[in-house]
Design an enzyme around this catalytic site. Structure first.
Site, PDB file in Angstrom:
ATOM      1  N   CYS A 379       5.729   7.393  -5.727  1.00 40.42           N
ATOM      2  CA  CYS A 379       5.363   6.228  -4.528  1.00 40.42           C
ATOM      3  C   CYS A 379       4.144   5.750  -3.761  1.00 40.42           C
ATOM      4  CB  CYS A 379       6.903   6.822  -3.704  1.00 40.42           C
ATOM      5  SG  CYS A 379       6.942   4.903  -2.963  1.00 40.42           S
ATOM      6  N   HIS A 505      10.959   5.990  -6.815  1.00 41.98           N
ATOM      7  CA  HIS A 505      11.784   7.663  -6.854  1.00 41.98           C
ATOM      8  C   HIS A 505      12.769   8.141  -7.379  1.00 41.98           C
ATOM      9  CE1 HIS A 505      10.326   7.359  -2.774  1.00 41.98           C
ATOM     10  NE2 HIS A 505       9.758   6.224  -2.626  1.00 41.98           N
ATOM     11  N   GLU A 507      13.328  11.554  -8.332  1.00 45.99           N
ATOM     12  CA  GLU A 507      14.083  12.447  -7.650  1.00 45.99           C
ATOM     13  C   GLU A 507      15.899  11.682  -6.803  1.00 45.99           C
ATOM     14  OE1 GLU A 507      11.910  11.010  -5.992  1.00 45.99           O
ATOM     15  OE2 GLU A 507      11.859  11.384  -4.258  1.00 45.99           O
TER      16      GLU A 507
HETATM   17  N1  GLN Z   1       3.538   4.090   1.666  1.00 45.34           N
HETATM   18  C1  GLN Z   1       3.764   3.250   0.610  1.00 45.34           C
HETATM   19  C2  GLN Z   1       4.798   1.768   0.743  1.00 45.34           C
HETATM   20  O1  GLN Z   1       5.127   1.770   1.763  1.00 45.34           O
HETATM   21  C3  GLN Z   1       4.400   4.137  -0.350  1.00 45.34           C
HETATM   22  C4  GLN Z   1       5.823   4.368   0.029  1.00 45.34           C
HETATM   23  C5  GLN Z   1       6.683   5.916  -0.391  1.00 45.34           C
HETATM   24  O2  GLN Z   1       5.830   6.214  -1.136  1.00 45.34           O
HETATM   25  N2  GLN Z   1       7.826   5.464  -0.261  1.00 45.34           N
HETATM   26  O3  GLN Z   1       4.685   2.039  -0.270  1.00 45.34           O
END
Ligand code: GLN
Length: 535
Positions: A379, A505, A507
């Site tokens: 992310c 994600h 994970e």
């Molecule tokens: N801050 C970034 C976004 O909102 C990444 C978010 C995250 O890592 N979950 O896109």
């Protein structure tokens, strides 16, 4: 008719009630029962999505896009049950829906009260899970004695009153070892059970967290003072591996005791072979790797719970012990990247929000890219990898995300279109499972072994497609895209043993018995890297 297991916690928080609940879930499944699990959180936030990771730890995202408590991650990892929005409720949600109903005139002129209106709403959330289910396991967040958890405790007391022999109360408590006295102490447990009994709940089973084994005399004493059968005083001793806990409980007959109390037959040979297998691997793995976890919420262990667990699963899949080097990205900015990453065999960069610590993350990525150290970005990790590549390979020295600088001249990461007019913060990110198409021949494809995947998201920003061709020409590989090819989901780079970053994600989908393929691949790459270093 479904049965109910209610799990409460006493004395202090952080005793591992979520893991205890998940372990009980695993044990019930091992006897062939279909279970459902719910966590009830006493705080007033509608969900943990708006809380700082330092306050709350990880926000666990379900496939249907709910931002939930991290204990739901344990439920999904330990059991086969599907975890969705309906498996977590907070006081905020409960009050919200009661107040909405009141505004709609649904209560026909009544005065709305905690009992029965709030408690009815809580009971309805629990009983809604009983369809095609044998046992509902319900964990009450917080610690007995908190003001906030009282309506939840009252609701489960009422459920006990209504369903009596179909319910069991399990209470998790602490038996502290007092060094100066050289003794384990039972008084906090006695007080905690006394508080429960005062509100009409008599726990039938006590799970006693302890550093040292409980002697038979001590168990006897706890049983007597807490009005619990001696066999039902279960020792929940500290263990280095959480995946051993179902077995530790089983050895003390916890599964049988619970099933007897809810009048269900026990299976003579519960299916615990898979648990024995992974515990064997955890204890006996010869190989070892050290993974650098570079993040901004490093100080709190719970912030990246699912990341650490998925890395452990990667270790199990590769028969290898995984050690962590937890590195605060701001420390990299202060102490230099080489000092911080000297001993690691691979680097993972998990999600995050805001500009703090981002420059340290970018230097860590550069170091991994240039020194061919396995790198896995998740992310924010993908977003920083794009920024690093744009700056140091494509020569766009001002490249950044509009999250960090809204008027940048090189917005390589920009707001998702659907996010541009959003003003409300709660529950409005791109959340939940979305499909992605993986390109054959990529590292990701070799891991997944299929083209169409589905992964969970939680973000507002995305790769800016205007830079697609330029970055591709310089060697960035866009190996995972949304089916309409409008969103970048996975990137890799040329000539690197393992440099993979995902906008989603992964994970959240990893399990101890079925490691997520990208985590298995990452740990494998780290093992190779370590072996090369040693030659
Ligand atoms: N801050 C970034 C976004 O909102 C990444 C978010 C995250 O890592 N979950 O896109």
């Amino acid at each position: 008719m479904a049965k109910f297991i209610f799990i409460t916690g006493g004395v202090v928080s952080s005793l591992g009630k979520g893991i205890a609940s998940a372990s009980i879930g695993a044990l019930m499944e091992s006897h062939g029962y279909r279970i459902s699990m719910i966590k009830l959180d006493p705080y007033i936030n509608v969900d943990p999505g708006t809380m700082s990771p330092f306050q709350h730890g990880e926000v666990y995202v379900t496939t249907d896009g709910a931002e939930t408590d991290l204990d739901l991650g344990h439920y999904e990892r330990f059991t086969n049950t599907k975890i969705l929005r309906m498996n977590n409720a907070t006081s905020g949600q409960i009050y919200y829906s009661v107040i909405q109903k009141e505004r709609e005139g649904k209560y026909l002129g009544k005065t709305i009260q905690v009992v029965p209106h709030i408690t009815d709403e809580i009971k309805q959330r629990i009983t809604a899970l009983t369809k095609k289910i044998d046992i509902v396991i319900c964990e009450i967040g917080g610690t007995v004695g908190d003001i906030e958890s009282l309506p939840f405790l009252e609701a489960i007391r009422q459920l006990y009153f209504e369903h009596n022999s179909d319910t069991v109360f399990v209470h998790l408590t602490l038996v502290p070892f007092i060094k100066a006295a050289g003794e384990l102490k039972t008084k906090p447990t006695q007080h905690s059970v006394a508080s429960l009994r005062e509100i009409g709940i008599q726990p039938q089973i006590l799970l006693c967290r302890t550093e040292k084994p409980l002697s038979p005399e001590l168990k006897e004493k706890i049983a007597l003072f807490c009005n619990v059968r001696r066999q039902a005083v279960i020792e929940a001793i500290d263990t280095p591996y959480i995946y051993e806990i179902p077995l530790i409980f089983h050895r003390q007959n916890l599964d049988k005791i619970i099933l007897e109390l809810i009048h269900l037959p026990s299976h003579p040979h519960p299916a615990l072979g898979k648990w024995n297998n992974i515990v064997n691997i955890l204890h006996n793995a010869q190989e070892k790797v050290c993974i650098g976890v570079v993040g901004k919420y490093i100080k709190l262990q719970d912030s990246y719970k699912s990341i650490y667990e998925a890395l452990v699963h990667g270790g199990i899949a590769n028969h290898c012990k995984v050690e962590f080097s937890r590195i605060d990205s701001e420390q990299i900015e202060k102490e230099g990247v080489e000092n911080s990453l000297r001993n690691v065999d691979g680097v993972i960069l998990p999600g995050g929000f805001g500009i703090r610590g981002v420059e340290g993350m970018i230097s860590a990525i550069r170091y991994c890219r240039e020194n061919k150290i396995p790198f896995f970005g998740i992310c924010l990790g993908l977003q920083c990898a794009v920024i690093e590549f744009a700056r140091n390979v494509c020569g766009l020295c001002n490249a950044t995300s509009t999250e960090f600088s809204s008027d940048t001249t090189e917005p390589v990461i920009c707001l998702l279109d659907e996010q541009k007019n959003i003003t409300k913060m709660g529950g409005t990110m791109r959340l939940g499972a979305y499909p992605c198409i993986v390109e054959p021949g990529s590292i990701a494809y070799r891991a997944y072994k299929r083209k169409k995947i589905s992964e969970r998201h939680r973000h507002r920003w995305e790769f800016n497609m205007k830079y697609f061709n330029l970055m591709k020409q310089h060697g960035m590989k866009f190996v995972g895209l949304s089916p309409d090819r409008k969103l970048v989901e996975i990137i890799e780079i040329e000539n690197h043993p393992f440099f993979v970053a995902t906008q989603f994600h992964p994970e959240f989908q990893s399990k101890p018995f079925a490691c997520h393929p990208l985590f298995a691949g990452f740990i494998k790459a780290a093992i190779h890297h370590r072996a090369k270093k040693q030659i």
